[in-house]
Design a protein around this motif. Structure first.
Motif, short mmCIF file in Angstrom:
data_model
loop_
_atom_site.label_atom_id
_atom_site.label_comp_id
_atom_site.label_asym_id
_atom_site.label_seq_id
_atom_site.Cartn_x
_atom_site.Cartn_y
_atom_site.Cartn_z
N VAL A 102 11.63 -10.00 14.95
CA VAL A 102 11.41 -11.01 13.92
C VAL A 102 12.66 -11.05 13.05
O VAL A 102 13.20 -10.01 12.67
CB VAL A 102 10.18 -10.72 13.05
CG1 VAL A 102 10.02 -11.78 11.97
CG2 VAL A 102 8.91 -10.65 13.90
N ALA A 103 13.14 -12.25 12.74
CA ALA A 103 14.28 -12.44 11.84
C ALA A 103 13.88 -13.39 10.73
O ALA A 103 13.11 -14.34 10.96
CB ALA A 103 15.49 -12.97 12.59
N LEU A 104 14.40 -13.15 9.53
CA LEU A 104 14.08 -13.96 8.36
C LEU A 104 15.33 -14.67 7.91
O LEU A 104 16.41 -14.06 7.79
CB LEU A 104 13.54 -13.08 7.24
CG LEU A 104 12.96 -13.78 6.01
CD1 LEU A 104 11.70 -14.57 6.38
CD2 LEU A 104 12.62 -12.76 4.92
N SER A 105 15.22 -15.98 7.64
CA SER A 105 16.37 -16.74 7.15
C SER A 105 16.77 -16.23 5.76
O SER A 105 15.93 -15.70 5.03
CB SER A 105 16.05 -18.23 7.10
OG SER A 105 15.00 -18.50 6.19
N PRO A 106 18.04 -16.38 5.38
CA PRO A 106 18.48 -15.85 4.08
C PRO A 106 17.69 -16.37 2.89
O PRO A 106 17.52 -15.65 1.91
CB PRO A 106 19.95 -16.30 4.02
CG PRO A 106 20.37 -16.41 5.44
CD PRO A 106 19.16 -16.91 6.17
N ASP A 107 17.19 -17.62 2.95
CA ASP A 107 16.40 -18.14 1.83
C ASP A 107 14.94 -17.74 1.92
O ASP A 107 14.15 -18.08 1.02
CB ASP A 107 16.54 -19.66 1.74
CG ASP A 107 16.07 -20.39 3.00
OD1 ASP A 107 15.49 -19.74 3.89
OD2 ASP A 107 16.29 -21.61 3.09
N GLY A 108 14.55 -17.05 2.99
CA GLY A 108 13.18 -16.59 3.13
C GLY A 108 12.19 -17.65 3.54
O GLY A 108 10.98 -17.38 3.55
N ASN A 109 12.65 -18.83 3.91
CA ASN A 109 11.72 -19.93 4.21
C ASN A 109 11.31 -19.99 5.67
O ASN A 109 10.30 -20.63 6.00
CB ASN A 109 12.35 -21.27 3.82
CG ASN A 109 12.44 -21.44 2.32
OD1 ASN A 109 11.68 -20.83 1.57
ND2 ASN A 109 13.38 -22.25 1.87
N TRP A 110 12.06 -19.35 6.56
CA TRP A 110 11.78 -19.45 7.99
C TRP A 110 11.84 -18.07 8.64
O TRP A 110 12.71 -17.26 8.31
CB TRP A 110 12.77 -20.39 8.69
CG TRP A 110 12.67 -21.79 8.21
CD1 TRP A 110 13.34 -22.36 7.17
CD2 TRP A 110 11.82 -22.81 8.74
NE1 TRP A 110 12.97 -23.68 7.02
CE2 TRP A 110 12.05 -23.98 7.97
CE3 TRP A 110 10.90 -22.87 9.78
CZ2 TRP A 110 11.37 -25.17 8.22
CZ3 TRP A 110 10.24 -24.06 10.04
CH2 TRP A 110 10.47 -25.18 9.27
N ALA A 111 10.91 -17.84 9.57
CA ALA A 111 10.89 -16.59 10.33
C ALA A 111 10.98 -16.94 11.81
O ALA A 111 10.19 -17.75 12.32
CB ALA A 111 9.63 -15.80 10.04
N ALA A 112 11.95 -16.34 12.51
CA ALA A 112 12.10 -16.53 13.95
C ALA A 112 11.43 -15.38 14.67
O ALA A 112 11.57 -14.21 14.28
CB ALA A 112 13.57 -16.63 14.32
N VAL A 113 10.69 -15.68 15.72
CA VAL A 113 9.90 -14.68 16.43
C VAL A 113 10.29 -14.67 17.90
O VAL A 113 10.19 -15.69 18.60
CB VAL A 113 8.39 -14.97 16.30
CG1 VAL A 113 7.58 -13.93 17.05
CG2 VAL A 113 7.99 -15.02 14.83
N ALA A 114 10.78 -13.52 18.37
CA ALA A 114 11.06 -13.31 19.79
C ALA A 114 9.92 -12.49 20.40
O ALA A 114 9.48 -11.50 19.81
CB ALA A 114 12.39 -12.59 19.97
N SER A 115 9.49 -12.91 21.56
CA SER A 115 8.39 -12.22 22.23
C SER A 115 8.64 -12.23 23.73
O SER A 115 9.67 -12.74 24.20
CB SER A 115 7.05 -12.89 21.91
OG SER A 115 6.99 -14.17 22.52
N ASP A 116 7.71 -11.68 24.48
CA ASP A 116 7.84 -11.70 25.94
C ASP A 116 7.58 -13.09 26.52
O ASP A 116 7.71 -13.28 27.73
CB ASP A 116 6.89 -10.67 26.56
CG ASP A 116 7.41 -9.25 26.36
OD1 ASP A 116 8.58 -9.11 25.93
OD2 ASP A 116 6.67 -8.29 26.63
N GLU A 117 7.18 -14.04 25.68
CA GLU A 117 7.15 -15.43 26.11
C GLU A 117 8.59 -15.95 26.25
O GLU A 117 9.51 -15.39 25.65
CB GLU A 117 6.40 -16.30 25.10
CG GLU A 117 4.94 -15.96 24.94
CD GLU A 117 4.28 -16.82 23.86
OE1 GLU A 117 5.02 -17.50 23.12
OE2 GLU A 117 3.05 -16.80 23.77
N MET A 118 8.78 -17.00 27.00
CA MET A 118 10.12 -17.57 27.14
C MET A 118 10.48 -18.51 26.00
O MET A 118 11.60 -18.99 25.93
CB MET A 118 10.24 -18.29 28.48
CG MET A 118 10.30 -17.35 29.67
SD MET A 118 10.83 -18.16 31.19
CE MET A 118 9.50 -19.32 31.44
N VAL A 119 9.53 -18.77 25.11
CA VAL A 119 9.75 -19.67 23.97
C VAL A 119 9.90 -18.85 22.70
O VAL A 119 9.09 -17.95 22.43
CB VAL A 119 8.60 -20.67 23.82
CG1 VAL A 119 8.80 -21.54 22.59
CG2 VAL A 119 8.47 -21.54 25.06
#
Length: 859
Positions: A102-119
């Motif tokens: 999981v990564a959080l944008s510097p402004d805290g408004n968006w979270a990116a999620v990597a998983s075993d899914e391809m999306v």
């Protein structure tokens, strides 16, 4: 590893993979591990940490923002927790397979999620219904990393490729697929392939299969210098120091190393770790490194940087290492300016053809140095009368005496229109748009007080490549077109106001961008960029005009002041400033239009047509080259006859308050003007109380012109008109009847005045330029369109009754038909509806016109 009193491993979780995150202020560390709780450690305290029990098991990632943190787990849940209540706030998103990062944008408004899914999913932390999907990966993602601006995301995939995305638009755009750098790893492997964005924003680094840290340029994705770590096993974690001067790496060989970024030299190696480090983070301010391992332990290591190298950590933002200065220029701030590196106490040694040597020593100094009824006279008129019932003259003493101060009424202050840059938005959080138009968009992100990061993106990437750079000058204005990008910054205590122009292409071997500084104390109020000139209005009311390659071309003082804004198109420049005070107490706005190349003023200090208490929101030239303004009431106006001195007038082309989408009254929205092209108004729809667009960049919407002639907006119904030249007698009558049934009187009246206005606009243009074949054809089509609309209106009047004959004849007199065909058709329409008197009047009109044309021919 040092003194046991200083460094103590704290058992945060049961043995197993454990991860950590600092809060942005550095006061807390949050850990997540294999058991079903998270822990919050207060930095500097030996008390037991806070424990949050309502967590999932087998947590794989944790990130922290202002007042909250987010945890991802193997069961596919990504949960947001409050740091104020230490309670679960919501489940942000779910995945069908285990979450890996999981990564959080510097402004805290968006979270990116990597998983075993391809999306890869990017979810808004405030509104979980807003989700973006990144689908270009061929296999599962292992790591995700936001850049410092939050507008780009790097996805490290298990297929051994890095997928670089731009998130600035509604739909994510995959910018680049970087192959051959990272190792192909299983998603649950301890080894790392994470992208590490350098704090300067121009580069990123990542572990390689050869156990090195490879630095790459974000501009052209070329390989720069690398760190030969010497680790005997895979690198499992790495992080830049907050200022980018140091790099920490950890490996499954149970070592942790510190590196000098500038020289890639090893400074210190800790080789007595008891478990593999899986996550490490620098403290935002202190000389402390925190890391967790696969034994459930948290280690907070103070004084991690030895005393002899501590000065590196105390430096301001440092530059990432490049192979050559030429490569550094490719990714650096477009001014070609150096970052504020403390060790650079001397001027840059320029080559013989540098801009410094051409413009003088001051031209290169910016980037090379460190670093909003009283009693007027007190006379007492109601008292003090004498025996004759009159006031004695001693009441004037207060006016005569220089020792007594008179009480004055409050001074009137006119309302001055503040200067603004068209297409620019104010700061919202840590970011703002500098420019939005049909070519692309420019935005900047504030990185505290040291610098900004600027991104320029284009709609048509087949013509130009996007670019991104660190901005130590903190630009506050920008203009963008197909030729180049113009920036400006305001003066500071150390540097003057500066203009910088970067062309998109150059036929020379070296870069042809340039910059120039304004005199001390002079700030820039607005800038404009055309295909021929660069324009800047300043605080001293100067209008400064340059050629595209930096030659000063015109300089004069604007009559209306203070200056408000400006716009440019080809050789034409439009400037606007405050003028006389109107009846509402506001300053009227005055505009001046000139042809710079001919040194000819077309409209001088004419009044800008705004309603009372309204303000100017935007000004620009259309794609066809006509001036337009958009005011705070939502009305779009164009300037007719602007090439003829003294004849210009502002004509409303669209009142957004009358749009059909607002007629139901259920929607509350406004519109941000962007451009006019192809007789359409391009804008951004703002919902609710929003006044400015924000991120991610919303899509552009288009509205057709609708001149406000009645309360009801014209609809888009009705069939396309046929060419009257192709009609026979029966067909034309049938066609007129069909169109009469399809269009209301309001629609026809609107079509008439709109077509007439467009015809006048184009006719005025062609009277002053050499017309092209397309322009001539368009003018003819507009003339035919006017007569065609009048013919339809004639049919509607004939159908309405005999008592409408006077208006019907008036309609015929408005026809522009030069060869008599339309008048013949008009006579046939009158015959069809049994209006014999009207037919006779039309035939008489036709004969008079024919006689008049013959007389003109004889002369």
């Amino acid at each position: 590893m040092g003194s046991e009193q200083q460094i103590r491993a704290r058992q945060a979780h049961i043995p197993g993979p454990t991860f950590l995150a600092y809060t942005p202020d550095g006061k807390k560390v949050i850990t997540a591990g294999v058991n079903n709780f998270c822990r919050i450690f207060d930095i500097g305290s030996r008390d037991e940490p806070e424990t949050i029990d309502d967590c999932q098991e087998n947590n794989t990632a944790v990130v922290a923002g202002h007042g909250f943190f987010i945890v991802g787990a193997e069961d596919g849940t990504v949960c947001k927790y409050s740091l104020e209540t230490n309670k679960l706030e919501q489940i942000l998103v779910r995945t069908s397979l285990p979450v890996r990062d999981v990564a959080l944008s510097p402004d805290g408004n968006w979270a990116a999620v990597a998983s075993d899914e391809m999306v890869v999913k990017v979810v808004n932390t405030k509104d979980m219904t807003r989700v973006q999907y990144l689908r270009d990966q061929t296999r599962a993602a292992k790591h995700v990393s936001f850049d410092r601006s939050g507008s780009h995301l790097a996805v490290s995939c298990t297929d051994g490729n890095i997928y670089m995305y731009s998130l600035s638009a509604e739909e994510p755009n995959m910018m680049q697929k970087v192959d051959g750098v990272i190792k192909s790893l299983e998603s649950d492997a301890e080894a790392s392939s994470r992208v590490l964005w350098h704090p300067d924003g121009r580069t990123f680094a990542t572990p390689t299969p050869g156990r090195e840290i490879q630095v790459m340029s974000f501009g052209d994705f070329s390989r720069q210098r690398s760190f030969k770590t010497g680790h005997s096993r895979d690198i499992t974690a790495a992080a830049w120091s907050p200022n980018g001067a140091l790099l920490a790496t950890a490996s499954s060989d149970l070592t942790l190393s510190l590196w000098d970024t500038r020289t890639q030299m090893l400074l210190k190696k800790y080789d007595d770790l008891n478990a593999t480090v899986l996550a490490l983070e620098w403290h935002p301010k202190d000389n402390t490194l925190a890391y967790t391992n696969n034994e459930g332990e948290l280690i907070i290591h103070p004084n991690i940087v030895p005393e002899e190298y501590l000065s590196l950590l105390k430096k301001p933002l440092q530059s990432a290492p490049y192979l050559t200065e030429a490569a550094k220029d490719t990714a650096r701030a477009p001014l070609g300016a150096q970052l504020n590196l403390p060790e650079r106490q001397h001027r840059r040694a320029g080559t013989p053809d540098t801009l410094d040597d051409i413009l003088g020593s001051d031209a290169g100094s910016l980037g090379d140095e460190d670093g909003f009824v009283v009693d007027d006279d007190g006379a007492g008129y109601a008292t003090g009368v004498n025996g004759h019932g009159k006031r004695p003259s001693n009441h004037l003493d207060t006016l005569r005496s220089p020792n007594k101060r008179r009480a004055y009424a409050p001074t009137f202050q006119p309302q001055i229109h503040e200067p603004f840059q068209p297409g620019s938005t104010p700061w919202r959080g840590n970011r703002r748009y500098l420019c939005l138009n049909l070519t692309g968009f420019v935005w900047t992100v504030s990185q505290e007080a040291t610098h900004n990061t600027v991104t320029v993106e284009f709609y048509d990437r087949s013509l130009h490549r996007d670019f991104h750079f660190t901005d130590p000058f903190q630009y506050d204005k920008a203009c963008l077109n197909n030729n180049g990008t113009l920036f400006s910054c305001q003066p500071t205590s150390d540097t003057p106001a500066t203009l910088y122009y970067r062309p998109h292409e150059s036929w020379t071997d070296s870069r042809s961008d340039w910059r120039t500084s304004l005199p001390a104390g002079e700030s820039i109020t607005a800038i404009a960029l055309s295909d021929s000139y660069i324009v800047a209005t300043t605080s001293t009311n100067y209008v400064r005009i340059y050629t595209l390659y930096g030659i000063p071309y015109r300089l004069y003082r604007q009559k209306s002041s203070p200056a408000v804004t400006c716009a440019a198109w080809r050789d034409y420049v439009l400037t606007i400033g405050n003028g006389p005070i109107s009846g509402t107490g506001q300053c009227s706005l005055l505009y001046t239009l000139e042809n710079v190349k001919r040194d000819e003023v077309l409209q001088s200090e004419d009044i800008l047509a705004l309603p009372p208490s309204a303000s100017l929101s935007s000004v620009f030239f259309s794609q066809e080259g006509d001036p337009y303004i958009y005011d705070s009431t939502g009305v779009l106006l164009t300037l007719l006859h602007w090439r003829t001195p003294g004849q210009a007038r502002w004509v409303p082309m669209l009142d957004t308050r009358l749009l059909p989408r607002l007629s139901s009254g259920g929607k509350q929205e406004s519109y941000w003007a962007v451009a006019v092209a192809g007789r359409r108004f391009s804008c951004i729809i703002l919902k609710g109380q929003d006044r400015y667009p924000y991120f991610p960049r919303p899509i552009l919407s288009e509205f057709e012109f609708q001149i406000p002639i009645s309360g009801a907006a014209p609809s888009k119904g009705g069939k396309r008109d046929r060419d009257p030249d192709a009609m026979d007698d029966d067909d034309e009558d049938a066609e007129n009847e069909e169109e009469d049934n399809a269009n209301s009187t309001n629609q026809l009246e609107h079509q008439l005045i709109l077509t007439s206005t467009l015809h006048t606009q184009l006719q005025s243009t062609l009277a002053h330029v050499r017309p092209t074949t397309t322009q001539k054809q368009t003018l003819t089509e507009l003339e035919v369109g006017i007569d065609r609309t009048l013919l339809q209106m004639l049919g509607a009047e004939c159908l309405a009754g005999e008592d409408r004959g006077m208006k019907a004849l008036e309609i015929v007199t408005l026809m522009r038909d030069a060869n008599g065909k339309m008048l013949d058709l008009a006579a046939k329409v009158a015959t069809r509806y049994g209006r014999e008197v009207l037919r006779q009047k039309i035939e008489e009109l036709s004969e008079r016109r024919l006689v008049g044309l013959e007389a003109e021919g004889e002369e």
